[in-house]
Each structure stands twice: as structure tokens, then as C-alpha cells.
Scaffold this motif. Structure first.
Motif, mmCIF file in Angstrom:
data_model
loop_
_atom_site.group_PDB
_atom_site.id
_atom_site.type_symbol
_atom_site.label_atom_id
_atom_site.label_comp_id
_atom_site.label_asym_id
_atom_site.label_seq_id
_atom_site.Cartn_x
_atom_site.Cartn_y
_atom_site.Cartn_z
ATOM 1 N N PRO A 114 0.861 -1.231 0.076
ATOM 2 C CA PRO A 114 0.103 -0.059 0.130
ATOM 3 C C PRO A 114 0.741 1.174 -0.132
ATOM 4 O O PRO A 114 2.070 1.442 0.551
ATOM 5 C CB PRO A 114 -0.811 -0.056 1.093
ATOM 6 N N GLY A 115 0.203 2.242 -0.531
ATOM 7 C CA GLY A 115 0.793 3.574 -0.377
ATOM 8 C C GLY A 115 -0.053 4.438 0.479
ATOM 9 O O GLY A 115 -0.971 3.709 1.396
ATOM 10 N N MET A 116 0.439 5.701 0.789
ATOM 11 C CA MET A 116 -0.003 6.313 1.946
ATOM 12 C C MET A 116 -1.620 6.395 1.723
ATOM 13 O O MET A 116 -2.138 6.567 0.611
ATOM 14 C CB MET A 116 0.294 7.883 1.696
ATOM 15 N N GLY A 117 -2.005 6.410 2.791
ATOM 16 C CA GLY A 117 -3.582 6.496 2.852
ATOM 17 C C GLY A 117 -4.474 5.241 2.385
ATOM 18 O O GLY A 117 -5.716 5.210 2.155
ATOM 19 N N GLU A 118 -3.680 4.252 1.849
ATOM 20 C CA GLU A 118 -4.459 3.096 1.477
ATOM 21 C C GLU A 118 -4.399 1.830 2.189
ATOM 22 O O GLU A 118 -3.634 1.667 3.054
ATOM 23 C CB GLU A 118 -3.581 2.393 -0.062
ATOM 24 N N ILE A 119 -5.523 1.087 2.099
ATOM 25 C CA ILE A 119 -5.577 -0.209 2.498
ATOM 26 C C ILE A 119 -5.200 -1.375 1.491
ATOM 27 O O ILE A 119 -5.951 -1.374 0.324
ATOM 28 C CB ILE A 119 -6.949 -0.748 3.200
ATOM 29 N N ALA A 120 -4.266 -2.089 1.353
ATOM 30 C CA ALA A 120 -3.929 -3.229 0.484
ATOM 31 C C ALA A 120 -4.158 -4.477 0.941
ATOM 32 O O ALA A 120 -3.931 -4.684 2.368
ATOM 33 C CB ALA A 120 -2.603 -3.069 0.029
ATOM 34 N N VAL A 121 -5.092 -5.295 0.257
ATOM 35 C CA VAL A 121 -5.434 -6.479 0.776
ATOM 36 C C VAL A 121 -4.857 -7.683 -0.168
ATOM 37 O O VAL A 121 -5.126 -7.496 -1.207
ATOM 38 C CB VAL A 121 -7.080 -6.672 0.710
ATOM 39 N N PHE A 122 -4.006 -8.551 0.589
ATOM 40 C CA PHE A 122 -3.573 -9.390 -0.200
ATOM 41 C C PHE A 122 -4.395 -11.008 -0.299
ATOM 42 O O PHE A 122 -4.532 -11.453 0.878
ATOM 43 C CB PHE A 122 -2.070 -9.869 0.081
ATOM 44 N N ASN A 123 -5.014 -11.291 -1.361
ATOM 45 C CA ASN A 123 -5.879 -12.620 -1.457
ATOM 46 C C ASN A 123 -4.873 -13.520 -1.868
ATOM 47 O O ASN A 123 -4.538 -13.688 -3.106
ATOM 48 C CB ASN A 123 -6.870 -12.376 -2.174
ATOM 49 N N ARG A 124 -4.137 -14.341 -0.943
ATOM 50 C CA ARG A 124 -2.872 -15.060 -1.196
ATOM 51 C C ARG A 124 -1.714 -14.153 -1.127
ATOM 52 O O ARG A 124 -1.973 -12.789 -1.473
ATOM 53 C CB ARG A 124 -2.924 -15.997 -2.354
ATOM 54 N N SER A 125 -0.411 -14.514 -0.993
ATOM 55 C CA SER A 125 0.548 -13.569 -0.866
ATOM 56 C C SER A 125 1.862 -14.252 -1.087
ATOM 57 O O SER A 125 2.118 -15.624 -1.782
ATOM 58 C CB SER A 125 0.495 -13.064 0.608
ATOM 59 N N HIS A 126 3.088 -13.588 -0.664
ATOM 60 C CA HIS A 126 4.366 -14.006 -0.750
ATOM 61 C C HIS A 126 4.350 -15.401 0.257
ATOM 62 O O HIS A 126 5.275 -16.265 0.241
ATOM 63 C CB HIS A 126 5.329 -13.318 0.047
#
Ligand code: AMP
Ligand code: MG
Length: 269
Positions: A114-126
Motif C-alpha cells: 500500500p501507498g499512503m492512505g491506502e489499505i492493500a488486501v492480499f488474497n494469497r501472498s508471498h
């Protein structure tokens, strides 16, 4: 926060057979009462997300992992219902492409943090790189076994650069997966979700549990904790995630940015 009890303290050796996927002790009054609380938390999440976006000073990363049918897609839909899509970026990580495989395993992931002000959601991931990759020996053991420390280092970097990280393992039972897979076969509008390969993965259930235990035991840190979410009951799963997420955002004590100087004197002609 009611859901603190599901957080894995760093350094704990996790044995998943001791975690009940059907647990719902924090909602003793059951489904309807829990849904009401979730609705309120969901409305609060919408406000907190607006604040996060307006203030633009925090970055939130939410990681979701689970066995097939564990409810990752369902949880994303429920938790973020009514939240402004502008500030929420969902990324699903599938089998890596040739181009992705030509790079290190964190390359494709880092681009979606995510960047500033963002919510990043990972559906599966590293984490797939120490789950499916470990279970199927897609790379030699000496490679995947180093990844736990690498992942901790990567997440620490993100955290030190201002990202708040939350990781959720949606814990379903093998019996519940059987029911959900069968429903994907029996109900025509769910057929698209079913792939024969899911049965081959199901046959490796114990290997996956071992791989998840290693993940939870080795990569739950102060800056990027794991939560084991009881997920046999969807309503409880959503309640726990909403509780952790809103609780974490509340603790950031965000404020709207200061208005323009003497804004009260401005008249729009
Ligand atoms: P789905 O989430 O049902 O669309 O399935 C995505 C598939 O991609 C799953 O079978 C994952 O195990 C697989 N996948 C995701 N990341 C990786 C990875 N790094 N290496 C191999 N397979 C992966
Ligand atoms: Mg699938």
C-alpha cells in the motif's frame, strides 16, 4: 479488542490441531447477535477508511491465507462492504507467470504493497512461496527454508517505512472443506469455483497444516502479527477480522488534516 486472543505471540510454536475452527466463544449469543455487531464494525470501518484516506499518513497491509474454500473471497466481500473502493486495493496472487518466475518471489508482491492512505488486501501472498511451494517442492528445500527469515526481513522493512501489517489465517476444518467443495460441485452457480486439482490439494491436507504451522510459528512478529481466525462459521470469521481491523485502525488515532487557514471567513461567490 475481543479478538486479541487469536493473535499468535512471536516465538510461539503453533499446533493447529489445538485451534478449534468452529470456536465462537467471543460471540456466545450466536449468529444474529454477532451479525449486528459486525454491521456496526463495518460502518465504523467505512469511517476509519475515509479518515485514513483523508489524512494520507498511514499505509495498511492485510494478508489473507487459507486452504481452498477457506473463505478469503467471502471475507473480503463482507468486511469491506460499503467501504469506499477508492482507498482499498485488493490483489489476488495466482500461480506465478513466466515473467514473475524470472524474478525473486517478493518482486511481484512488493509492487502491490500500500501507498499512503491506502489499505492493500492480499488474497494469497508471498506466503504461497512457503506453502504450496514447500508442499510441492517447487523449489529445493534449501531455498524455501531460508524464506521465513527473508519474509520477516521484508515485512520489517515495510513496517519501519510506515506500513501497518495484519495477517489472517482463516482456519477451517477438513470436514468443513469437504462440505464446501461438495457444494461447489452440487450447486450450478458455484461450479465455476471448482477445479479438479482442488481434490489433489485436499489429499495433501496434513502437509499443508504442517506448512501453515511453520508459517505461524516462524513469521508472527510484533510488526506483522498473524491471527488464526476460526472460519468454519462465516459470521464469526467476519466478526473476528472486523474487530482486529477496526481495533488496529482506532489505535492509529487518526485525525482529519487541518483545514485551510481561517476557512470560516471564506465565501464562495
Ligand atoms: P485461486 O486462489 O483459487 O484462484 O487459486 C490460485 C492458485 O495459485 C492456488 O492454487 C495457489 O496455490 C496458486 N499460487 C499462488 N501463488 C503461488 C506461487 N507463488 N507458486 C505456486 N502457486 C501459487
Ligand atoms: Mg481455487
Amino acid at each position: 479488542m475481543i479478538a486479541d486472543r487469536y493473535r499468535i505471540e512471536p516465538g510461539t510454536a503453533v499446533n493447529l490441531s489445538r485451534w478449534d475452527p468452529a470456536d465462537h466463544t467471543l460471540a456466545p449469543e450466536g449468529k444474529e447477535a454477532a451479525r449486528k455487531i459486525s454491521k456496526k464494525l463495518n460502518r465504523r470501518l467505512a469511517e476509519l477508511q475515509q479518515l485514513l484516506y483523508a489524512q494520507g499518513r498511514h499505509k495498511i497491509l492485510m494478508v489473507l491465507q487459507a486452504m481452498d474454500t477457506g473463505g478469503k473471497d467471502g471475507a473480503i466481500g463482507k468486511v469491506f462492504r460499503g467501504v469506499n473502493p477508492q482507498g482499498v486495493k485488493v490483489t489476488g496472487f495466482k500461480k506465478p507467470t513466466t515473467r514473475e518466475l524470472a524474478h525473486d518471489y517478493l518482486w511481484r508482491v512488493h509492487a502491490h504493497t500500500p501507498g499512503m492512505g491506502e489499505i492493500a488486501v492480499f488474497n494469497r501472498s508471498h506466503y504461497e512461496d512457503v506453502l504450496v511451494v514447500r508442499v510441492h517442492n517447487l523449489v529445493p528445500a534449501e531455498l524455501w527454508s531460508r524464506r521465513y527469515d527473508q519474509i520477516n526481513g521484508f515485512e520489517r522493512t515495510l513496517a519501519e517505512e510506515g506500513t501497518t501489517i495484519l495477517k489472517f489465517y482463516l482456519h477451517i476444518s477438513k470436514e468443513e472443506q469437504k462440505r464446501r467443495l461438495q457444494a461447489r460441485i452440487d450447486e450450478p452457480d458455484k461450479n465455476w469455483k471448482f477445479a479438479r486439482g482442488d481434490l489433489a490439494e485436499r489429499a495433501l491436507w496434513d502437509d499443508y497444516m504442517e506448512a501453515f504451522e511453520a508459517v505461524l510459528s516462524r513469521t508472527s512478529t510484533v510488526h506483522a502479527p498473524w491471527y488464526v481466525v476460526p472460519a468454519d462459521a462465516k459470521w464469526y470469521r467476519d466478526l473476528v477480522i472486523l474487530d482486529v481491523l477496526t481495533g488496529t485502525l482506532e489505535r492509529l488515532q487518526m485525525r482529519y488534516p487541518e483545514p485551510e487557514d481561517r476557512i470560516g471567513e471564506i465565501i464562495v461567490e
